[in-house]
Scaffold this active site. Structure first.
Site, mmCIF file in Angstrom:
data_model
loop_
_atom_site.group_PDB
_atom_site.id
_atom_site.type_symbol
_atom_site.label_atom_id
_atom_site.label_comp_id
_atom_site.label_asym_id
_atom_site.label_seq_id
_atom_site.Cartn_x
_atom_site.Cartn_y
_atom_site.Cartn_z
ATOM 1 N N GLU A 76 56.955 -22.857 -16.999
ATOM 2 C CA GLU A 76 56.473 -24.220 -17.211
ATOM 3 C C GLU A 76 55.904 -24.341 -18.628
ATOM 4 O O GLU A 76 55.257 -23.423 -19.128
ATOM 5 C CB GLU A 76 55.375 -24.531 -16.194
ATOM 6 C CG GLU A 76 54.719 -25.895 -16.340
ATOM 7 C CD GLU A 76 53.549 -26.083 -15.397
ATOM 8 O OE1 GLU A 76 53.214 -27.251 -15.111
ATOM 9 O OE2 GLU A 76 52.958 -25.084 -14.937
ATOM 10 N N LYS B 82 57.608 -33.573 -13.224
ATOM 11 C CA LYS B 82 56.680 -32.995 -12.244
ATOM 12 C C LYS B 82 56.048 -34.081 -11.381
ATOM 13 O O LYS B 82 55.423 -35.008 -11.886
ATOM 14 C CB LYS B 82 55.610 -32.197 -12.979
ATOM 15 C CG LYS B 82 54.684 -31.388 -12.083
ATOM 16 C CD LYS B 82 53.715 -30.582 -12.942
ATOM 17 C CE LYS B 82 52.815 -29.694 -12.120
ATOM 18 N NZ LYS B 82 51.865 -28.950 -12.990
ATOM 19 N N CYS C 247 55.400 -25.727 -10.693
ATOM 20 C CA CYS C 247 54.047 -25.204 -10.469
ATOM 21 C C CYS C 247 53.344 -25.805 -9.246
ATOM 22 O O CYS C 247 53.609 -25.410 -8.117
ATOM 23 C CB CYS C 247 53.232 -25.372 -11.746
ATOM 24 S SG CYS C 247 51.819 -24.231 -11.848
#
Length: 253
Positions: A40, A106, A140
């Site tokens: 990431e 995200k 994540c």
């Protein structure tokens, strides 16, 4: 499908140095692979200062990824900070060998670090079809939310790219196995190592897990390139034999 997991220290808010470091690693291993997975925010580290590092979809890092993908004749994926229409995104880029792009923003922003205050959340889950695999790429903190990752598309591979710190690394290990088992899918997690400017320590634990929760690549703690090969036929055979996904609940959000 043969996949390279690249675990590395990230230089804080320095895309030029991070690209250089990554280029050495990517050009340094001779084994042919189908896909390279980066952490990431691989160009900057997990920064809450997007103005310092943000690029556009026509920027230098995207062009660099496309050049590398064509040179290595493989796909490459990882996330970086993108500015678009006045907003900042933690955006995963999936670059095909011919340079074509797919993107995922995200969805679950990490409120504990204030990510939701400076970045705009994505809204759509995507499935990428590549080399006979259906791939679901996530980032994540998404790992903590099983409903979003729920396998209603019959995908074959979950990929999580991360900056997941040492104090919660046990959760990373547990949840990656859980997502693989509950979705009867391969799961790959690529994390960073080292310290960042917020004095957070990262110990990696990049890994690959099969659809029954077995390690194909055990959690790694050193910087390096780790290769795994996934067997689509074995996945389909196990799904057919056990058929757990056929008993899932049906609901919409």
């Amino acid at each position: 499908m043969k996949i390279a997991l690249i675990q590395m220290h990230l230089i804080w808010e320095n895309p030029t140095e991070n690209r250089s470091h990554l280029a050495q690693k990517i050009t340094g291993f001779m084994e042919d692979v189908d896909l390279i997975v980066l952490p990431e925010m691989f160009s900057s580290g997990f920064t809450m200062n997007p103005k310092n590092v943000a690029e556009t979809m026509d920027g230098e890092t995207i062009s660099w990824l496309q050049h590398l993908a064509k040179a290595k004749n493989c796909a490459i994926t990882g996330s970086l900070v993108i500015e678009e229409n006045g907003n900042f995104y933690n955006r995963l880029i999936f670059v095909f060998p011919n340079g074509d792009l797919k993107t995922y923003d995200k969805r679950h922003l990490f409120t504990l670090a204030g990510e939701d205050k400076v970045y705009t959340a994505g809204k759509e889950k995507i499935i990428i079809e590549y080399k006979g695999f259906k791939i679901c790429p996530l980032i994540c903190y998404d790992l903590r939310f099983p409903v979003f990752a729920r396998n209603v598309e019959n995908y074959d591979l979950l990929i999580y790219v991360a900056n997941w710190p040492k104090p919660r690394i046990n959760a990373w290990d547990i949840l990656l196995k859980a997502r693989a088992v509950e979705n009867m899918s391969y799961a790959i997690g690529v994390n960073r190592i080292g310290m960042d400017k917020n004095n957070l320590e990262y110990v990696g634990h990049s890994q690959a897990v099969d659809f029954l929760g077995n390690y194909l690549v055990e959690p790694q703690q050193s910087e390096g390139v780790f290769i795994v090969e996934l067997d689509k036929e074995k996945l389909l055979e196990t799904r057919s034999k056990l058929a757990f996904l056929e008993d899932r609940d049906h609901f919409t959000i």
